[in-house]
Design a protein around this motif. Sequence first.
Motif, short mmCIF file in Angstrom:
data_model
loop_
_atom_site.label_atom_id
_atom_site.label_comp_id
_atom_site.label_asym_id
_atom_site.label_seq_id
_atom_site.Cartn_x
_atom_site.Cartn_y
_atom_site.Cartn_z
N VAL A 59 23.61 53.12 -48.63
CA VAL A 59 24.32 54.07 -49.35
C VAL A 59 23.21 55.24 -49.78
O VAL A 59 22.29 54.86 -49.67
CB VAL A 59 25.34 53.42 -50.41
CG1 VAL A 59 26.28 52.58 -50.08
CG2 VAL A 59 24.36 52.77 -51.55
N ILE A 67 27.56 58.37 -55.03
CA ILE A 67 27.33 57.47 -54.12
C ILE A 67 28.54 57.44 -52.93
O ILE A 67 29.48 57.49 -53.28
CB ILE A 67 26.98 56.05 -54.75
CG1 ILE A 67 25.80 55.88 -55.72
CG2 ILE A 67 26.98 55.11 -53.45
CD1 ILE A 67 25.93 54.74 -56.28
N PRO A 69 28.75 56.59 -48.58
CA PRO A 69 28.44 55.43 -47.35
C PRO A 69 27.09 56.20 -46.74
O PRO A 69 27.27 57.39 -46.28
CB PRO A 69 29.48 55.32 -46.34
CG PRO A 69 30.56 55.69 -47.46
CD PRO A 69 30.39 56.63 -48.40
N TRP A 75 32.25 48.40 -48.32
CA TRP A 75 31.67 47.37 -48.98
C TRP A 75 32.79 46.62 -49.77
O TRP A 75 33.79 47.57 -50.40
CB TRP A 75 30.46 47.63 -49.72
CG TRP A 75 30.81 48.82 -50.53
CD1 TRP A 75 31.30 48.77 -51.70
CD2 TRP A 75 30.29 50.25 -50.21
NE1 TRP A 75 31.08 49.96 -52.21
CE2 TRP A 75 30.56 51.06 -51.41
CE3 TRP A 75 29.62 50.58 -49.10
CZ2 TRP A 75 30.41 52.47 -51.29
CZ3 TRP A 75 29.62 52.29 -49.20
CH2 TRP A 75 29.85 53.02 -50.33
N TRP A 84 28.66 40.51 -52.15
CA TRP A 84 28.88 41.83 -51.90
C TRP A 84 28.82 41.72 -50.09
O TRP A 84 27.90 41.47 -49.77
CB TRP A 84 28.01 43.02 -52.33
CG TRP A 84 28.18 43.05 -53.82
CD1 TRP A 84 28.09 42.27 -54.86
CD2 TRP A 84 28.63 44.17 -54.59
NE1 TRP A 84 27.97 42.90 -55.88
CE2 TRP A 84 28.34 44.12 -55.87
CE3 TRP A 84 28.55 45.68 -53.91
CZ2 TRP A 84 28.56 45.00 -56.94
CZ3 TRP A 84 28.75 46.75 -54.99
CH2 TRP A 84 28.93 46.30 -56.18
N PHE A 86 29.12 44.07 -46.81
CA PHE A 86 28.90 45.32 -46.18
C PHE A 86 29.29 45.56 -44.65
O PHE A 86 28.71 44.60 -43.91
CB PHE A 86 27.43 45.81 -46.59
CG PHE A 86 27.11 46.19 -48.10
CD1 PHE A 86 27.10 47.32 -48.58
CD2 PHE A 86 26.66 44.88 -48.60
CE1 PHE A 86 26.80 47.73 -49.66
CE2 PHE A 86 26.49 45.29 -50.14
CZ PHE A 86 26.47 46.44 -50.62
N LEU A 149 24.95 49.18 -55.87
CA LEU A 149 25.07 50.41 -54.85
C LEU A 149 23.91 51.53 -55.56
O LEU A 149 23.54 51.95 -54.61
CB LEU A 149 26.33 51.02 -55.03
CG LEU A 149 27.49 50.15 -54.31
CD1 LEU A 149 28.86 50.83 -54.59
CD2 LEU A 149 27.17 49.53 -52.99
N ASN A 150 23.63 51.57 -56.83
CA ASN A 150 22.80 52.71 -57.27
C ASN A 150 21.43 52.18 -56.59
O ASN A 150 20.56 52.77 -56.38
CB ASN A 150 22.83 52.40 -58.84
CG ASN A 150 24.05 52.90 -59.26
OD1 ASN A 150 25.02 52.32 -58.96
ND2 ASN A 150 24.08 54.02 -60.15
N THR A 153 20.56 52.96 -52.91
CA THR A 153 20.27 54.08 -52.39
C THR A 153 18.87 54.36 -51.93
O THR A 153 18.47 55.29 -51.16
CB THR A 153 20.77 55.21 -53.23
OG1 THR A 153 19.99 54.85 -54.70
CG2 THR A 153 22.17 55.21 -53.79
#
Length: 525
Positions: A59, A67, A69, A75, A84, A86, A149-150, A153
């Motif tokens: 991401v 954020i 994709p 996800w 998770w 993906f 997700l953060n 990145t």
Amino acid sequence: MTIRTLLLASAALAGLSGAAAAENVLKWGANRDIGSLDPYSYGDSFTINVLNHVYEGLVRYNEDLQIEPALAESWEILDDKVTWRFKLRDGVTFHNGNPFTADDVVASLQRVSHETSPLKGNLPAYVSSAVVDDLTVDITLNGTYPLLLNDLTNIHIFDKEWMVENGAELPTDIGSGVEGYATYNANGTGPFIVESRQPDAKTVFVVNPDWWDEPQHNLDRIELTPVTSAATRVAALLSGEINFTNDAPVQDLPRLDAAPNVEVLEGVDLRTVMIGFPFRDTLVSGEPNPFKEKAVREALYKAIDLDLIHQRVMRGKSRIAGATVAPPIPGYVAELDTLPGYDPEASKALLADAGVPEGFAFEFNCLSDGLVNEEQFCQAIASMWSRIGLAPKLDVAPRAVQTPKRTNGKTDVYTLGWATLPMLDAYSPLLQIFHTKEGNSGVFNWGGWSYPELDALIQQAGQELDVDTRLGLETQALQIVKDEMIMIPLHQQPMAWAVTNEVTEMPLFPDNKPRLWFAQVGGQG
């Protein structure tokens, strides 16, 4: 200016003028070089950012720092709440033509989370990953965790086949001097390909014609040249030897503003500049360490005239900080953004009560190629500490020299800038700086402090899915950081970029990261 400095400056400009002919070239003059072509080699925002033009994550942050994709299209969190899943983007290829698959993701996550990885703290909740099929990956965490997700990145994805062929399965480490094939070679999926690299001289990137995304830039080539001298960097910009810098010196902004061919882009960085203390029993000299006492840390804090640094050193462009995170960062509260007040007499009294003798000496470690005007504000602070009877030994050197000292506990007091990247959340410094150094936690806890109550709050915040509850826990943790004066916040540093009129589009991002896949050139020369 010494003869050696003049020769180096001339060499830098000579390198700049040797640009290969290309239709649309962005000539980027930075204040320093990247540390490596391996994005896992050190937790350095600048190096990671530059390499984000070559490597990509599952991401990414968009133009609004939201954020979206990237190599993953979608996800979901599975029923166990810790796994998770993906779904990966189909049809993506690496720069060497190899197809991007789930195997590459698993191999990359294993590499970055390896016990020897300097970036393992950037994936604090990661436990394992597994291939479901060629375009599906499961990532298992150590519990419920809201910020995966953060984190992802900035976790760049490598080509597994390329790593294996070149013996690059394990991460390199700038701080420990560990190099490997990935130090000098790169193979990502990103919008630009590394064409050549001369460390400390020039790194050239050319456009990736097979990038999976729709380009919003019109660049054929990026030439990154480190120009460490601020005066040389300004001269190069004014003459057109470079057409972009992400570090326009604050003292030269009026001159650049007045130039007909230059535009200055200004803001305040998210990066909070701090001073850290050793909590070990002895200093580098072998003397007993007085900085373990809160009163001594408070004495040094009260001896710093923050307003003078803001006005004189930072030219009024910084934001004086009382908190260790900036106002836009989730977890910040204004109640913690207060100052102790400049009071050198109170500092002297605190030192006397703590039994610190007149002329007490210690190392003060700063970077010559780090934060904005770092050498100047370090000199000013050292002078202020001298006035209260201390004898700081100012040690200023490039990052490559200072990093091993810091990571191996071979210095006393030191500077640190933290922008909460890539997480953009207060959990970032809480986990990586203020938590006890253990496992993936406290990677940048160079002082060796340990507060069990603080650790408990950080761990709770890292597992709390309710946003308001999590932020409340982070605020409680930041309160302990402030009350104990673990680190002294100075300011959020100014952010100033500059472009010539060749550059027609250059979005300024509050995280101070150039994203040149949004840049356009083609104006007047």
